[in-house]
Enzyme design. Structure first.
Site, PDB file in Angstrom:
ATOM      1  CG  HIS A  99      21.739  73.480 -19.360  1.00 43.20           C
ATOM      2  ND1 HIS A  99      22.971  73.697 -18.828  1.00 43.20           N
ATOM      3  CD2 HIS A  99      21.702  72.174 -19.726  1.00 43.20           C
ATOM      4  CE1 HIS A  99      23.673  72.564 -18.870  1.00 43.20           C
ATOM      5  NE2 HIS A  99      22.926  71.628 -19.417  1.00 43.20           N
ATOM      6  CG  ASP A 102      22.439  76.826 -17.247  1.00 43.61           C
ATOM      7  OD1 ASP A 102      22.047  76.052 -16.361  1.00 43.61           O
ATOM      8  OD2 ASP A 102      23.118  76.460 -18.239  1.00 43.61           O
ATOM      9  CG  ASP A 294      30.767  70.003 -23.336  1.00 44.17           C
ATOM     10  OD1 ASP A 294      30.706  70.946 -24.150  1.00 44.17           O
ATOM     11  OD2 ASP A 294      29.794  69.649 -22.638  1.00 44.17           O
TER      12      ASP A 294
HETATM   13  C1  XLS Z   1      26.777  66.745 -17.922  1.00 40.24           C
HETATM   14  C2  XLS Z   1      26.899  67.339 -19.250  1.00 40.24           C
HETATM   15  C3  XLS Z   1      26.132  68.626 -19.426  1.00 40.24           C
HETATM   16  C4  XLS Z   1      26.007  68.937 -20.888  1.00 40.24           C
HETATM   17  C5  XLS Z   1      24.957  69.927 -21.219  1.00 40.24           C
HETATM   18  O1  XLS Z   1      27.456  65.794 -17.580  1.00 40.24           O
HETATM   19  O2  XLS Z   1      28.243  67.506 -19.549  1.00 40.24           O
HETATM   20  O3  XLS Z   1      26.735  69.665 -18.723  1.00 40.24           O
HETATM   21  O4  XLS Z   1      27.218  69.378 -21.403  1.00 40.24           O
HETATM   22  O5  XLS Z   1      23.704  69.518 -20.830  1.00 40.24           O
HETATM   23 NI    NI Z   2      29.073  68.488 -21.133  1.00 42.11          NI
END
Ligand code: XLS
Ligand code: NI
Ligand code: NI
Length: 438
Positions: A99, A102, A294
């Site tokens: 982000h 970050d 993710d």
């Molecule tokens: C939060 C999300 C976040 C996204 C990116 O729950 O997983 O980390 O992956 O903004």
């Molecule tokens: Ni995420």
């Protein structure tokens, strides 16, 4: 300066490795079904969890020191960048995700914040070249600052919308400057707490407007990557608009954005939506919307996003099965949106957690190919639907039969006498045999 002293580069040493600081199953350059494991898995480090999060929770302060030997915020941001590349280098991870906030702390004004971003972006660019690392995707944190207390793209306040647009514009610019292969929208506070104060229709229209503007702007400055939406049903808001893949697909189609976005599926978000990880991947795949992942896992006993490192091989296997069936990653990858537990608070724990996650996905990749090569499961499914390949079934699929003809068919048939067992328990045992049998 070395930040992770005493930790050497992690290498593949196979299952008889003597040290925990080795890969047992992830052998980056080994070829599996025509591609190296590195190419199949496209691992990425999440900057926010790995470089920033200190383990604080609702009940206590951080337990993990992530100050990188600096007190000044910009000094810290630079050291964090050096540390990030040292970590990726030592773990042999090719990609990272971030982000905007970050990588560089907010300043007093938006202009100052953007100048800080430019400074760190230049540093990241150098480091990427030096270490041969790539940006999987970038995104904007439009949920942390209190200006977004009611949302960003879905805020009731047009000033908040405008600020979010400005922030996203900049995030897209730095993602493009770093050659990012993707850009993610995760609806941080894009949802509601109560419908008593919410104009849901306007909020969703506005979100679509923001996304359309972002895509058009990004393409106009030469961004070539993919856009993703990352579904999540709740947290931080009670109801997030991007609830799950099916909901997001309906949203994209309503606003004509379906050709511009794919899914970034997070395992823990799937389970929060009362779906399996595999379900979300399957919905994305059959709708040509599979993009990126993710990689993490939740805890089935907890109702929130615990973002644990993925170690459940059954899950990683079914995940990689879907990825393979989707044709593999194109611009996406496996981003470890995961953090060590608050009690796992040493730098070593971060390395051990990544090793665990990478080995779990390496096993998953190998197992998924075993399942496919074994063929029993795929063949069973094919056989189960065989009635659609000839006779009345073929006519249904071809669209060459009317309701009246189906009625005639049913009248002549009398009743359905051709149902065969679904053999769920047998298939579950086949999975066990393939995964654990020897
Ligand atoms: C939060 C999300 C976040 C996204 C990116 O729950 O997983 O980390 O992956 O903004
Ligand atoms: Ni995420
Ligand atoms: Ni999460």
């Amino acid at each position: 300066m070395e930040f992770f002293k005493g930790i050497e580069k992690i290498k593949y040493e196979g299952k008889n490795a003597k040290t925990p600081f080795a890969f047992r199953y992830y052998n980056p350059d080994e070829v599996v079904a025509g591609k190296t494991m590195r190419e199949h898995l496209r691992f990425a480090m999440s900057y926010w969890h790995t470089m920033c999060a200190e383990g604080a929770d609702m009940f206590g302060v951080g337990t993990i020191d992530k100050s990188y030997g600096a007190a000044d915020p910009m000094e810290q941001a630079k050291n964090k960048a050096y540390a990030a590349f040292e970590l990726m280098d030592k773990l042999d991870i090719d990609y990272f995700c971030f982000h905007d906030r970050d990588i560089a702390p907010e300043g007093q004004t938006l202009a100052e914040t953007n100048a800080r971003l430019d400074e760190i972006t230049a540093l990241l660019k150098d480091l990427m070249k030096r270490y041969n690392k790539k940006l999987l995707w970038g995104t904007a944190n439009c949920f942390g600052n209190k200006r977004y207390m009611h949302g960003a793209g879905t805020a009731p306040n047009a000033d908040a919308f405008a600020f979010a647009a400005a922030q996203i514009k900049k995030a897209v610019e730095i993602t493009t400057a770093l050659g990012g292969e993707g850009y993610v929208f995760w609806g941080g506070r894009e949802g509601y707490e109560t419908l008593l104060n919410t104009d849901m229709g306007l909020e969703q229209d506005n979100m679509a407007r923001l996304m359309r503007m972002t895509v058009d702007y990004a393409r106009s400055i030469g961004f070539k990557g993919d856009f993703y939406i990352e579904p999540k049903p709740k947290e931080p808001t009670k109801h997030q608009y991007d609830f799950d893949t099916a909901t997001v697909l309906a949203f994209l189609r309503k606003y004509g954005l379906d050709n511009d976005f794919k899914m970034n599926i997070e395992a823990n978000h799937a389970t929060l939506a009362a779906h399996t990880f595999q379900h979300e991947l399957r919905v994305a795949r059959i709708n040509d919307a599979f993009g990126s992942i993710d990689a993490n896992q939740g805890d089935m006993l907890l109702g929130w996003d615990t973002d644990q490192f993925p170690t459940n091989v059954y899950e990683t296997t079914l995940c990689m099965y879907e990825v393979i069936k989707a044709g593999g990653f194109t611009k996406g990858g496996l981003n470890f949106d995961a953090k060590t537990r608050r009690g796992s608070n040493t730098p070593e724990d971060i390395f051990l957690a990544y090793i665990a996650g990478m080995d779990a996905f390496a096993l998953g990749l190998r197992m998924a190919y075993k399942i496919i090569n074994d063929g029993r499961i795929d063949n069973f499914v094919q056989e189960r639907y065989a009635s659609y390949t000839n006779g009345i079934g073929k006519k249904i699929v071809d669209g060459s039969v009317t309701m009246a003809e189906l009625e005639q068919y049913a009248l002549a048939m009398g009743d359905v006498t051709t149902n065969i067992s679904g053999r769920q328990e047998y298939l579950e045992n086949v999975m066990n045999e393939i995964m654990f049998g020897f």
